[in-house]
Enzyme design. Structure first.
Site, PDB file in Angstrom:
ATOM      1  N   ALA A 191      20.166  14.897  45.604  1.00 15.64           N
ATOM      2  CA  ALA A 191      19.557  14.336  44.399  1.00 15.64           C
ATOM      3  C   ALA A 191      19.293  15.516  43.465  1.00 15.64           C
ATOM      4  O   ALA A 191      18.199  16.081  43.443  1.00 15.64           O
ATOM      5  CB  ALA A 191      18.277  13.602  44.751  1.00 15.64           C
ATOM      6  N   SER A 236      10.936  18.270  40.305  1.00 11.85           N
ATOM      7  CA  SER A 236      11.792  17.896  41.431  1.00 11.85           C
ATOM      8  C   SER A 236      11.803  16.377  41.554  1.00 11.85           C
ATOM      9  O   SER A 236      11.447  15.675  40.612  1.00 11.85           O
ATOM     10  CB  SER A 236      11.291  18.572  42.708  1.00 11.85           C
ATOM     11  OG  SER A 236      12.242  18.438  43.744  1.00 11.85           O
ATOM     12  N   ASN A 237      12.210  15.847  42.690  1.00 18.43           N
ATOM     13  CA  ASN A 237      12.237  14.395  42.896  1.00 18.43           C
ATOM     14  C   ASN A 237      11.951  14.091  44.359  1.00 18.43           C
ATOM     15  O   ASN A 237      11.762  14.999  45.171  1.00 18.43           O
ATOM     16  CB  ASN A 237      13.581  13.825  42.448  1.00 18.43           C
ATOM     17  CG  ASN A 237      14.730  14.432  43.230  1.00 18.43           C
ATOM     18  OD1 ASN A 237      14.826  14.257  44.439  1.00 18.43           O
ATOM     19  ND2 ASN A 237      15.587  15.173  42.533  1.00 18.43           N
ATOM     20  N   ALA A 238      11.942  12.792  44.692  1.00 18.04           N
ATOM     21  CA  ALA A 238      11.438  12.346  45.996  1.00 18.04           C
ATOM     22  C   ALA A 238      12.499  12.335  47.105  1.00 18.04           C
ATOM     23  O   ALA A 238      12.264  11.781  48.170  1.00 18.04           O
ATOM     24  CB  ALA A 238      10.837  10.956  45.853  1.00 18.04           C
TER      25      ALA A 238
END
Ligand code: C5P
Length: 214
Positions: free
Chosen positions: A96, A29-31
């Site tokens: 995102a 995943s991402n932030a």
């Protein structure tokens, strides 16, 4: 803004990260916090629009009066968006989306002790590009974001063209968390509008800029 232009309009917002599973307990995943997308959804709702918020996992509560469609993966996000697309007047892609996902999903938890695994990745769909590609006579109006660490405006303009967007919000990595942001809004007619301030203000600015294309 012209409030009459917004009453009853259908707005689709993507927000948050996507989560791409490796096994039953692990994921890529991402932030992304989801704050910008949720702020856009709330601002559109306040203008009187009917808002669908297709969101990956975040710590945020859906704004009152907004229809929340929770999703996990990029492919789920695309499928959820395609369902509402036909009746949509404006799409704002603030998610995102993970650009890649693991090529295979292990049905059981990957075990330690057999050396470090090599994880093969495959590309995910570009959700916003896929939605923009389905436009007829320029409808729905479509807006996106470009988070760039170099040549911000040039890269953002190229993305606007390649994805077929009416508007793109160019920002740096400092936009990722926090409540304030700096951005430049670029429109397909070649105009640019700088913004610095809280994300709620950016949301209002995105909507007032998109209004010209509705
Ligand atoms: O290509 P890039 O990821 O920089 O583009 C960012 C814009 O495209 C954002 O609006 C984002 O929501 C959207 N996007 C998407 N699906 C992807 C990648 C990006 O919808 N797989």
């Amino acid at each position: 803004v012209n409030r009459a232009a917004w009453r009853g309009r259908r707005v689709l917002v993507t927000a948050g990260p996507t989560r791409e599973p490796l096994d039953p307990v692990r994921y890529l995943s991402n932030a992304s916090s989801g704050k910008t997308g949720y702020a856009v959804a709330e601002a559109a709702r306040r203008l009187g629009a009917r808002v669908t918020l297709v969101s990956g996992p975040t710590a945020l509560k859906a704004p009152a009066g907004v229809r929340l469609v929770p999703v996990m993966t990029a492919r789920e996000m695309l499928a959820a968006c395609l369902k509402t697309l036909p009746s949509t007047d404006l799409v704002i892609g603030a998610a995102a989306v993970a650009d890649w996902r693991p090529a295979t999903l292990s049905r059981t938890k990957m075990k330690k002790g057999r050396g470090a695994p090599v994880i093969k990745l495959v590309p995910n769909p570009d959700v916003l590009k896929a939605l923009a590609a389905r436009r007829r006579k320029g409808k729905p109006v479509t807006a996106g974001f470009a988070l760039e660490t170099s040549s911000l405006l040039a890269n953002a303009r190229r993305k606007m063209r390649e994805k077929g967007l009416d508007l793109i919000v160019a920002n740096g990595p400092e936009a990722l968390n926090g409540d304030r942001t700096r951005a430049v809004l670029l429109t397909r007619d070649g105009r640019s509008h700088p913004y610095a301030g809280p994300k709620a203000g950016l949301a209002a600015k995105i909507l007032s800029t998109a209004e010209a294309f509705l």
